[in-house]
Design a protein around this motif. Structure first.
Motif, PDB file in Angstrom:
ATOM      1  N   GLU A   1      59.354   3.820 -69.030  1.00  0.00           N
ATOM      2  CA  GLU A   1      60.908   4.301 -68.702  1.00  0.00           C
ATOM      3  C   GLU A   1      61.344   4.131 -67.332  1.00  0.00           C
ATOM      4  OE1 GLU A   1      61.020   8.557 -69.911  1.00  0.00           O
ATOM      5  OE2 GLU A   1      60.615   8.185 -71.938  1.00  0.00           O
ATOM      6  N   GLY A   2      61.009   3.073 -66.822  1.00  0.00           N
ATOM      7  CA  GLY A   2      61.681   2.473 -65.600  1.00  0.00           C
ATOM      8  C   GLY A   2      63.004   1.847 -66.268  1.00  0.00           C
ATOM      9  N   ASN A   3      64.056   2.188 -65.314  1.00  0.00           N
ATOM     10  CA  ASN A   3      65.245   1.850 -65.881  1.00  0.00           C
ATOM     11  C   ASN A   3      65.782   0.245 -65.207  1.00  0.00           C
ATOM     12  OD1 ASN A   3      68.151   1.329 -66.509  1.00  0.00           O
ATOM     13  ND2 ASN A   3      68.440   3.569 -66.059  1.00  0.00           N
TER      14      ASN A   3
ATOM     15  N   LEU B   1      65.113   0.210 -70.839  1.00  0.00           N
ATOM     16  CA  LEU B   1      63.938   1.076 -70.643  1.00  0.00           C
ATOM     17  C   LEU B   1      62.781   0.285 -70.642  1.00  0.00           C
ATOM     18  CD1 LEU B   1      65.113   4.779 -71.423  1.00  0.00           C
ATOM     19  CD2 LEU B   1      65.280   3.712 -68.963  1.00  0.00           C
TER      20      LEU B   1
ATOM     21  N   LYS C   1      62.919   4.067 -61.066  1.00  0.00           N
ATOM     22  CA  LYS C   1      62.438   5.147 -61.773  1.00  0.00           C
ATOM     23  C   LYS C   1      62.205   6.138 -60.554  1.00  0.00           C
ATOM     24  CE  LYS C   1      58.328   6.661 -64.259  1.00  0.00           C
ATOM     25  NZ  LYS C   1      59.040   7.153 -65.535  1.00  0.00           N
TER      26      LYS C   1
ATOM     27  N   ASP D   1      61.512   9.913 -61.032  1.00  0.00           N
ATOM     28  CA  ASP D   1      61.354  11.131 -61.788  1.00  0.00           C
ATOM     29  C   ASP D   1      59.865  11.661 -61.434  1.00  0.00           C
ATOM     30  OD1 ASP D   1      59.600   9.439 -63.149  1.00  0.00           O
ATOM     31  OD2 ASP D   1      60.643   9.993 -65.130  1.00  0.00           O
TER      32      ASP D   1
ATOM     33  N   TRP E   1      59.428   6.091 -57.209  1.00  0.00           N
ATOM     34  CA  TRP E   1      58.744   4.723 -57.323  1.00  0.00           C
ATOM     35  C   TRP E   1      59.582   3.896 -56.632  1.00  0.00           C
ATOM     36  CZ3 TRP E   1      54.352   3.508 -60.652  1.00  0.00           C
ATOM     37  CH2 TRP E   1      53.878   4.512 -61.597  1.00  0.00           C
TER      38      TRP E   1
END
Length: 765
Positions: free
Chosen positions: A381-383, A401, A426, A428, A494
């Motif tokens: 789920e890295g954009n 993603l 990322k 979160d 990150w």
């Protein structure tokens, strides 16, 4: 009496007169006792008598009469009260009230400031007010209920509904109905009142609420939405009266809150177009008054209209269609409108792609790669955003993603010969993998005792993004661990470095700028090796969970006990408590739950200061390295035993210690060498949250036992359950989106024996 003596006495006097008046040579004398034209309620008189013969005395009565009505600031048009507050469910919410449009027994209500200011030319502010408030409480257009200020207080918390039909607006009939449903004593229920306030020669009267318990405590009344009327009666001391009557409209003026999903991507269908529904973009919409099921939503492309999108027949437009000419990032407006016609919108975007080659002459290149840690674990789920321009197309933006293997791909979308930049982000769960043990390792690196072994670990240690590693980084990370920060103020969770970057000086990766994106001057062919190394900031020992396929390793090897002296505590007492580790450790962290205690101070030592603690209302968080003992000054808010007033927890800062052999330890408190108190049953926030594909729900069990996880949606509908046997200590359950088959706000509950807890999470599309 001498007529001249009478006529010589003026009747329009400027003020009180008490001196005698006499005509020269006239035996009749007169004395004006008092004439005060400003006091219209007084009876004034003058006495005439013969000073020589002492025969007759005449008394003349003088009355001063005020015939002017009071003057009020009476509105000449309807007064509109525009409500933007949340509806109060404790008022106007009984079974006999019914809002037909909203299909609810809870009438919409608003703080309603209804006032009138008046004065009198003679009496000034010495005037009296009364009112009749006519209410339409069933929404049928007829004001069937009257509140009469001459008969207040007979029904605390209620009124006589439909009493306008009785006795010409006199509140003697009607049906008794309550509007105050608060859980308070009857004499504390709100009732209608009138409040009068004097300012100079003016007086202001207001419709108010108060209670029988506190008659002089006035509050602005909460009145239901609708068309009502107020009739004021203003009188002075001479019986003059002014009537002020005007209509009042109380209505909802707050637009719904509408929240969009942050971007979607779709593929053109074989027909050369794709149609999307408004609900595809809707995360949720709520309103202060209108029930969610009566909120209408609509959608349009950005900049193609104004106001809520209706079609020619007045129906909401709920779909939007894109074709091959719109391949790329497209902006849309998602609208929500309530029953009162208030509307608002959010903007989001959709990436229209042609991955299946359904558009003719689609001359595109593919871009793909991976996000992986130094240990080759995929970062999920890295954009990844790809922005660029092409000679033949407008500027474009695409994103994808990364999956649990860390891979990403944007296919059949990037025009050939494009100039582009690939940037992963990322941000979160900043505490993922970050503990006090990382601070121990960073301290050793700064002191040269044990340098960090790779450039990526050094980048992870640079918490404040200063391109250096100093004690300031330790301070920032400790605030994060203690719960003082919810995120790092100068850094993301990150960072990603182009895998192809080489470090000229591996012992100092900051000598040259980090390549945190990949730039392409002209993309002529498919690009399939655009890889990045993911660095979890603060995690220098590689314990961060990078994807949902990784197992959380929270195994411990023993328990670190902190010795405390058991004692009785007196209310109001201030005292010191020393926490002494039972063995030598490199560091430790924990949350101390406080029951009836508050922190009064920290006793400083060589390696312990206020910066090692986070003070909260009912908790104290601790993060210490290099010191086995610390002392806290507490103030008791109640009496009790110390062991019942302090407990160890992981609810803010996870409780764990770090032994001299680099082993992780549980943490417990031991009082007086006997009573041991460790972490009990606790449910933790799922990570990540919000989540797209997969999330992990963690919980702590004081003993091995069976536990059940249940997940429900906002309506309480059960959508997932899982039961199993779990070990003592930390446990985790991974939940895939495919198991839930829904999106939006969800609630999860873990029950183990007599213990249970519930938290909220968000599933994103």
């Amino acid at each position: 009496p001498n007529p001249n003596a009478i006529t010589n006495h003026p009747t329009n006097l400027p003020g009180p007169i008490v001196s005698p008046v006499q005509n020269a040579g006239d035996p009749w004398k007169s004395t004006i006792v008092k004439i005060n034209p400003s006091d219209a309620s007084a009876t004034n008189y003058s006495v005439y008598y013969n000073a020589d013969a002492n025969c007759y005395t005449y008394k003349q009565i003088i009355k001063i009469i005020d015939t002017q009505d009071p003057v009020s600031q009476c509105p000449t048009t309807m007064v509109t009260i525009c409500d933007v507050t949340p509806n109060d469910g404790a008022l106007w919410n009984q079974m006999y009230w019914w809002d037909l449009a909203n299909s609810t027994h809870d009438l919409g209500d608003a703080p309603s400031d209804i006032s009138l200011t008046a004065t009198d030319a003679c009496s000034g502010s010495n005037i009296s007010f009364e009112y009749q408030l006519l209410l339409d409480l069933d929404g049928d257009g007829t004001m069937e209920t009257v509140v009469n200020s001459t008969q207040l207080g007979s029904q605390p918390g209620g009124l006589g509904w439909n009493n306008v039909l009785y006795n010409n607006l006199n509140v003697v009939g009607g049906i008794s109905r309550q509007f105050d449903n608060r859980a308070v004593a009857p004499n504390q229920k709100w009732g209608f009142a009138i409040q009068e306030v004097v300012s100079g020669n003016k007086k202001t009267a207001s419709v108010k609420f108060n209670t029988q318990q506190a008659q002089n405590t006035f509050v602005t009344p909460q009145l239901p939405y609708g068309n009502h009327k107020i009739k004021w009666f203003v009188t002075d001391g001479c019986g003059n009266e002014t009537i002020c009557e005007y209509p009042i409209e109380i209505r909802d003026c707050k637009a719904p809150t509408v929240v969009c999903y942050n971007g979607l991507s779709v593929n053109i269908m074989p027909t050369g177009m794709i149609t999307m529904n408004d609900v595809d973009f809707l995360e949720y919409t709520v309103d202060n008054y209108t029930q969610t099921q009566f909120l209408q939503t609509g959608i349009r492309k950005c900049g193609t209209g104004s106001g809520f999108p209706f079609d020619a027949n007045g129906n909401p437009i709920t779909t939007v269609t894109f074709n091959c000419s719109e391949v790329g990032t497209q902006c849309v407006e998602l609208w929500s409108i309530d029953l009162a016609g208030n509307a608002d919108y959010c903007e989001t975007y959709v990436i229209v792609q042609d991955n299946n080659g359904n558009c003719p002459n689609s001359d595109k290149v593919n871009v793909s790669g991976s996000l992986k840690t130094e240990d080759t674990n995929g970062v999920e789920e890295g954009n990844v955003t790809i922005e660029g321009t092409s000679t033949f197309t407008p500027p474009f933006t695409y994103f994808d993603l990364s999956d649990n293997a860390g891979t990403y791909a944007v296919n059949n979308s990037i025009p050939v010969a494009s100039t582009m930049t690939i940037t992963p982000v990322k941000d979160d769960n900043p505490l993922n993998g970050v503990t006090t043990y990382d601070l121990v390792l960073i301290s050793k690196h700064i002191l040269g005792i044990e340098p960090l072994s790779s450039p990526y670990k050094m980048i992870a240690a640079d918490a404040n993004k200063s391109n250096s590693i100093t004690t300031f980084d330790i301070v920032e990370l400790r605030k994060l661990i203690l719960g003082v920060y919810t995120e790092l103020p100068n850094n993301t969770s990150w960072r990603f470095v182009d895998k192809s970057q080489t470090f000229a000086n591996p012992t100092n990766p900051f000598t040259a700028p980090l390549k945190e994106n990949i730039s392409v001057a002209s993309a002529l062919t498919n690009m399939t090796d655009e890889h990045f190394v993911g660095v979890k900031i603060g995690d220098v020992n590689g314990t961060a969970v990078a994807n949902s396929a990784m197992q959380v390793d929270d195994r411990t090897n023993g328990t670190l006990l902190f010795e405390l002296n058991e004692r009785a505590v007196k209310a109001g007492e201030t005292f010191d408590v020393t926490f002494k580790a039972s063995e030598a450790v490199q560091g430790y962290q924990m949350t101390l739950n406080l029951n009836g205690l508050e922190v009064a101070g920290i006793v400083k030592s060589e390696k312990v200061s206020e910066s090692n603690f986070g003070v909260f209302g009912d908790a104290l968080t601790v993060s210490i390295d290099g010191e086995q003992t610390f002392t806290v000054t507490f103030r008791a808010k109640k009496a009790g035993q110390l062991s019942e007033m302090i407990g160890v927890s992981s609810r803010i800062t996870k409780a764990e210690g770090y032994g001299m052999a680099n082993n992780r330890l549980d943490v417990a408190l031991r009082f007086g060498g006997n009573t041991i108190s460790g972490v009990g049953f606790e449910l933790y926030q799922n990570q990540p949250n919000p989540f797209v594909n997969r999330t992990v729900i963690g919980f702590h069990l004081p003993e091995a036992t069976s536990a059940t996880l249940t997940i429900t949606d906002e309506s309480g509908r059960l959508i997932y359950t899982q039961q199993g046997d779990y070990a003592k200590g930390y446990n985790a359950i991974a939940v895939d989106r495919a198991l839930l088959n829904t999106t939006g706000i969800l609630y999860y509950t873990v029950k183990a024996g007599d213990d249970a807890a519930t938290l909220k999470m968000i599933q994103m599309n």
